[in-house]
Design a protein around this motif. Sequence first.
Motif, mmCIF file in Angstrom:
data_model
loop_
_atom_site.group_PDB
_atom_site.id
_atom_site.type_symbol
_atom_site.label_atom_id
_atom_site.label_comp_id
_atom_site.label_asym_id
_atom_site.label_seq_id
_atom_site.Cartn_x
_atom_site.Cartn_y
_atom_site.Cartn_z
ATOM 1 N N GLU A 135 6.325 -6.204 -13.256
ATOM 2 C CA GLU A 135 6.225 -4.997 -12.437
ATOM 3 C C GLU A 135 6.247 -5.383 -10.965
ATOM 4 O O GLU A 135 5.720 -6.425 -10.582
ATOM 5 C CB GLU A 135 4.921 -4.254 -12.760
ATOM 6 N N SER A 136 6.809 -4.515 -10.166
ATOM 7 C CA SER A 136 6.804 -4.739 -8.730
ATOM 8 C C SER A 136 6.911 -3.406 -8.011
ATOM 9 O O SER A 136 7.263 -2.384 -8.623
ATOM 10 C CB SER A 136 7.970 -5.652 -8.319
ATOM 11 N N GLY A 137 6.588 -3.427 -6.722
ATOM 12 C CA GLY A 137 6.788 -2.252 -5.894
ATOM 13 C C GLY A 137 5.532 -1.514 -5.485
ATOM 14 O O GLY A 137 5.600 -0.571 -4.693
ATOM 15 N N GLY A 138 4.386 -1.907 -6.007
ATOM 16 C CA GLY A 138 3.160 -1.230 -5.598
ATOM 17 C C GLY A 138 2.779 -1.593 -4.176
ATOM 18 O O GLY A 138 3.399 -2.453 -3.546
ATOM 19 N N GLY A 139 1.755 -0.908 -3.657
ATOM 20 C CA GLY A 139 1.300 -1.211 -2.314
ATOM 21 C C GLY A 139 0.507 -0.076 -1.719
ATOM 22 O O GLY A 139 0.057 0.822 -2.413
ATOM 23 N N LEU A 140 0.342 -0.157 -0.407
ATOM 24 C CA LEU A 140 -0.411 0.829 0.357
ATOM 25 C C LEU A 140 0.555 1.691 1.154
ATOM 26 O O LEU A 140 1.446 1.160 1.840
ATOM 27 C CB LEU A 140 -1.389 0.127 1.289
ATOM 28 N N VAL A 141 0.387 2.993 1.069
ATOM 29 C CA VAL A 141 1.267 3.914 1.781
ATOM 30 C C VAL A 141 0.448 5.106 2.242
ATOM 31 O O VAL A 141 -0.559 5.464 1.623
ATOM 32 C CB VAL A 141 2.436 4.347 0.871
ATOM 33 N N GLN A 142 0.876 5.718 3.319
ATOM 34 C CA GLN A 142 0.204 6.919 3.804
ATOM 35 C C GLN A 142 0.633 8.134 2.993
ATOM 36 O O GLN A 142 1.732 8.159 2.407
ATOM 37 C CB GLN A 142 0.530 7.152 5.276
ATOM 38 N N ALA A 143 -0.221 9.128 2.972
ATOM 39 C CA ALA A 143 0.106 10.370 2.281
ATOM 40 C C ALA A 143 1.425 10.925 2.819
ATOM 41 O O ALA A 143 1.676 10.903 4.028
ATOM 42 C CB ALA A 143 -1.012 11.387 2.472
ATOM 43 N N GLY A 144 2.247 11.392 1.892
ATOM 44 C CA GLY A 144 3.562 11.881 2.258
ATOM 45 C C GLY A 144 4.650 10.841 2.178
ATOM 46 O O GLY A 144 5.840 11.166 2.258
#
Length: 121
Positions: free
Chosen positions: A6-15
């Motif tokens: 699996e790959s592609g996870g992380g931290l992102v802002q709402a929206g």
Amino acid sequence: QVQLVESGGGLVQAGGSLRLSCAASGSIFSINGMGWYRQAPGKQRELVAFIPSGGSTNYADSVKGRFTISRDDAKNTVYLQMNSLKPEDTAVYYCNTIYRVSRYGPEYNYWGRGTQVTVSS
């Protein structure tokens, strides 16, 4: 033996958006379905989206219209495009595959290790 990477996870802002990938490899004759589940702290694991072979995709009501699941059968890979992310989408996302190791053998169910998705408000 089967492996799910699996790959592609992380931290992102709402929206914001993220794209998860999950590649299956190993002793696979055919893949009958691939999908994504998620588990937030203190909650049960729940279906996000699933795409069976030759069937209709399934989405959780909470992600319909925002998430899109797709498969590349040549690569044994499933993708989850996540748009308009919300803080409540924060969870560990697990890849799942249902596969056979031979044409007439039984189906097996296998899980990836998970990838963290965190959406900040």
